[in-house]
Enzyme design. Structure first.
Site, PDB file in Angstrom:
ATOM      1  N   ALA A  65       8.004   2.674   5.385  1.00  0.00           N
ATOM      2  CA  ALA A  65       8.324   2.125   6.705  1.00  0.00           C
ATOM      3  C   ALA A  65       7.166   2.330   7.674  1.00  0.00           C
ATOM      4  O   ALA A  65       6.484   3.351   7.639  1.00  0.00           O
ATOM      5  CB  ALA A  65       9.572   2.795   7.270  1.00  0.00           C
ATOM      6  N   GLU A  98      11.941  -0.870  -5.712  1.00  0.00           N
ATOM      7  CA  GLU A  98      12.882  -1.964  -5.475  1.00  0.00           C
ATOM      8  C   GLU A  98      12.680  -2.425  -4.044  1.00  0.00           C
ATOM      9  O   GLU A  98      12.413  -1.610  -3.162  1.00  0.00           O
ATOM     10  CB  GLU A  98      14.345  -1.519  -5.572  1.00  0.00           C
ATOM     11  CG  GLU A  98      14.777  -0.941  -6.880  1.00  0.00           C
ATOM     12  CD  GLU A  98      14.755   0.582  -6.820  1.00  0.00           C
ATOM     13  OE1 GLU A  98      15.009   1.154  -5.732  1.00  0.00           O
ATOM     14  OE2 GLU A  98      14.456   1.184  -7.859  1.00  0.00           O
ATOM     15  N   ASN A 103      12.777  -9.788   1.643  1.00  0.00           N
ATOM     16  CA  ASN A 103      11.896  -9.028   2.536  1.00  0.00           C
ATOM     17  C   ASN A 103      10.444  -9.471   2.322  1.00  0.00           C
ATOM     18  O   ASN A 103       9.629  -8.803   1.680  1.00  0.00           O
ATOM     19  CB  ASN A 103      12.064  -7.526   2.275  1.00  0.00           C
ATOM     20  CG  ASN A 103      11.325  -6.671   3.297  1.00  0.00           C
ATOM     21  OD1 ASN A 103      10.489  -7.163   4.049  1.00  0.00           O
ATOM     22  ND2 ASN A 103      11.638  -5.381   3.309  1.00  0.00           N
ATOM     23  N   TYR A 110       3.403  -5.482  -1.436  1.00  0.00           N
ATOM     24  CA  TYR A 110       3.367  -4.893  -2.777  1.00  0.00           C
ATOM     25  C   TYR A 110       2.559  -5.775  -3.741  1.00  0.00           C
ATOM     26  O   TYR A 110       1.820  -5.268  -4.572  1.00  0.00           O
ATOM     27  CB  TYR A 110       4.794  -4.673  -3.299  1.00  0.00           C
ATOM     28  CG  TYR A 110       5.617  -3.755  -2.420  1.00  0.00           C
ATOM     29  CD1 TYR A 110       5.050  -2.606  -1.856  1.00  0.00           C
ATOM     30  CD2 TYR A 110       6.954  -4.020  -2.125  1.00  0.00           C
ATOM     31  CE1 TYR A 110       5.791  -1.771  -1.034  1.00  0.00           C
ATOM     32  CE2 TYR A 110       7.701  -3.183  -1.312  1.00  0.00           C
ATOM     33  CZ  TYR A 110       7.109  -2.060  -0.756  1.00  0.00           C
ATOM     34  OH  TYR A 110       7.842  -1.233   0.061  1.00  0.00           O
TER      35      TYR A 110
HETATM   36  C1  COA Z   1       6.710  -4.028   5.123  1.00  0.00           C
HETATM   37  C2  COA Z   1       5.944  -3.115   6.086  1.00  0.00           C
HETATM   38  C3  COA Z   1       5.992  -1.699   5.538  1.00  0.00           C
HETATM   39  C4  COA Z   1       4.487  -3.599   6.183  1.00  0.00           C
HETATM   40  O1  COA Z   1       3.758  -2.691   6.992  1.00  0.00           O
HETATM   41  P1  COA Z   1       2.396  -3.116   7.767  1.00  0.00           P
HETATM   42  O2  COA Z   1       1.696  -1.858   8.146  1.00  0.00           O
HETATM   43  O3  COA Z   1       2.708  -4.076   8.844  1.00  0.00           O
HETATM   44  O4  COA Z   1       1.591  -3.868   6.613  1.00  0.00           O
HETATM   45  P2  COA Z   1      -0.016  -4.043   6.555  1.00  0.00           P
HETATM   46  O5  COA Z   1      -0.512  -4.358   7.934  1.00  0.00           O
HETATM   47  O6  COA Z   1      -0.607  -2.895   5.828  1.00  0.00           O
HETATM   48  O7  COA Z   1      -0.133  -5.372   5.678  1.00  0.00           O
HETATM   49  C5  COA Z   1      -0.683  -5.379   4.365  1.00  0.00           C
HETATM   50  C6  COA Z   1      -0.308  -6.676   3.683  1.00  0.00           C
HETATM   51  O8  COA Z   1       1.110  -6.787   3.593  1.00  0.00           O
HETATM   52  C7  COA Z   1       1.505  -8.164   3.786  1.00  0.00           C
HETATM   53  N1  COA Z   1       2.291  -8.297   5.028  1.00  0.00           N
HETATM   54  C8  COA Z   1       2.576  -7.305   5.902  1.00  0.00           C
HETATM   55  N2  COA Z   1       3.367  -7.795   6.899  1.00  0.00           N
HETATM   56  C9  COA Z   1       3.574  -9.100   6.619  1.00  0.00           C
HETATM   57  C10 COA Z   1       4.312 -10.127   7.271  1.00  0.00           C
HETATM   58  N3  COA Z   1       5.009  -9.891   8.403  1.00  0.00           N
HETATM   59  N4  COA Z   1       4.353 -11.350   6.689  1.00  0.00           N
HETATM   60  C11 COA Z   1       3.681 -11.604   5.545  1.00  0.00           C
HETATM   61  N5  COA Z   1       2.936 -10.669   4.889  1.00  0.00           N
HETATM   62  C12 COA Z   1       2.892  -9.430   5.422  1.00  0.00           C
HETATM   63  C13 COA Z   1       0.228  -8.952   3.877  1.00  0.00           C
HETATM   64  O9  COA Z   1      -0.148  -9.312   2.546  1.00  0.00           O
HETATM   65  C14 COA Z   1      -0.731  -7.929   4.438  1.00  0.00           C
HETATM   66  O10 COA Z   1      -2.061  -8.202   4.124  1.00  0.00           O
HETATM   67  P3  COA Z   1      -2.935  -9.111   5.156  1.00  0.00           P
HETATM   68  O11 COA Z   1      -2.909  -8.366   6.454  1.00  0.00           O
HETATM   69  O12 COA Z   1      -4.290  -9.158   4.515  1.00  0.00           O
HETATM   70  O13 COA Z   1      -2.233 -10.423   5.260  1.00  0.00           O
HETATM   71  C15 COA Z   1       6.561  -3.170   7.521  1.00  0.00           C
HETATM   72  O14 COA Z   1       6.731  -4.521   7.895  1.00  0.00           O
HETATM   73  C16 COA Z   1       7.902  -2.453   7.672  1.00  0.00           C
HETATM   74  O15 COA Z   1       7.961  -1.253   7.937  1.00  0.00           O
HETATM   75  N6  COA Z   1       9.016  -3.209   7.516  1.00  0.00           N
HETATM   76  C17 COA Z   1      10.363  -2.646   7.698  1.00  0.00           C
HETATM   77  C18 COA Z   1      10.707  -1.645   6.624  1.00  0.00           C
HETATM   78  C19 COA Z   1      10.599  -2.242   5.240  1.00  0.00           C
HETATM   79  O16 COA Z   1      10.959  -3.391   5.001  1.00  0.00           O
HETATM   80  N7  COA Z   1      10.120  -1.412   4.303  1.00  0.00           N
HETATM   81  C20 COA Z   1       9.978  -1.792   2.919  1.00  0.00           C
HETATM   82  C21 COA Z   1      11.211  -1.422   2.182  1.00  0.00           C
HETATM   83  S1  COA Z   1      11.040  -1.748   0.438  1.00  0.00           S
END
Ligand code: COA
Length: 142
Positions: A65, A98, A103, A110
């Site tokens: 997260a 998982e 999402n 991933y």
């Molecule tokens: C999913 C999550 C962890 C991503 O965190 P983040 O720090 O924003 O991600 P990053 O900035 O490191 O992004 C890395 C890559 O992830 C993908 N990505 C991240 N956010 C994205 C979005 N909103 N839409 C599409 N791709 C996305 C992209 O491939 C991105 O690479 P890029 O920047 O070169 O396009 C965050 O959105 C989150 O906490 N979501 C809610 C909790 C959750 O869903 N956790 C996962 C449970 S399995």
């Protein structure tokens, strides 16, 4: 992750997930020697956290997260790369997780890290009901 992070981690978990882990859940998990939990902090504020549970040479990645205001800055990508390195130190050769099939941000994250789809677990999640996508990453086999 350390004891001093737990209040912030539990508060973030409540904000982000519909079925949040408790503070005690994190307290019990982060100290186990076969697990590894990381937090990302900025000026004393927890921006993100994640965990890994290893069993022999395989590990489950969980509790990924990032605080809403800190997203799209590469935090999750850097944190998970570090988690995978820590997993390798524990002897892990294959990582699984998982994720809710809808999402999109998490699935894209991933896939970018090298995880590949390995199957669907129907009805795995509740609140709301949703299938889980099972993904695996075996470093070196790409
Ligand atoms: C999913 C999550 C962890 C991503 O965190 P983040 O720090 O924003 O991600 P990053 O900035 O490191 O992004 C890395 C890559 O992830 C993908 N990505 C991240 N956010 C994205 C979005 N909103 N839409 C599409 N791709 C996305 C992209 O491939 C991105 O690479 P890029 O920047 O070169 O396009 C965050 O959105 C989150 O906490 N979501 C809610 C909790 C959750 O869903 N956790 C996962 C449970 S399995």
């Amino acid at each position: 992750m350390q004891e001093r992070d737990l209040d912030q981690v539990a508060a973030l978990e409540q904000e982000i997930f519909s079925e949040p882990w408790s503070r005690q859940g994190f307290a019990d998990s982060y100290q186990k020697k076969e697990n590894c939990y990381l937090v990302v902090e900025e000026d004393g504020q927890v921006l993100a956290y994640c965990g890994l549970w290893s069993v022999l040479d395989e590990a489950d990645i969980c509790n990924v997260a990032v605080r809403k205001e800190a997203r799209r800055r590469g935090v999750a990508e850097a944190m998970l790369k570090m988690l995978i390195l820590e997993g390798k130190k524990l002897g892990v050769a294959a990582f699984t997780l998982e994720v809710r099939i809808g999402n999109t941000p998490a699935v894209a994250l991933y896939r970018k890290l090298g995880f590949r789809d390995a199957g669907v677990r129907p009805g795995f999640y509740t609140k709301p009901d949703e299938d889980a996508l099972i993904m695996w990453y075996r470093p070196g086999s790409e």
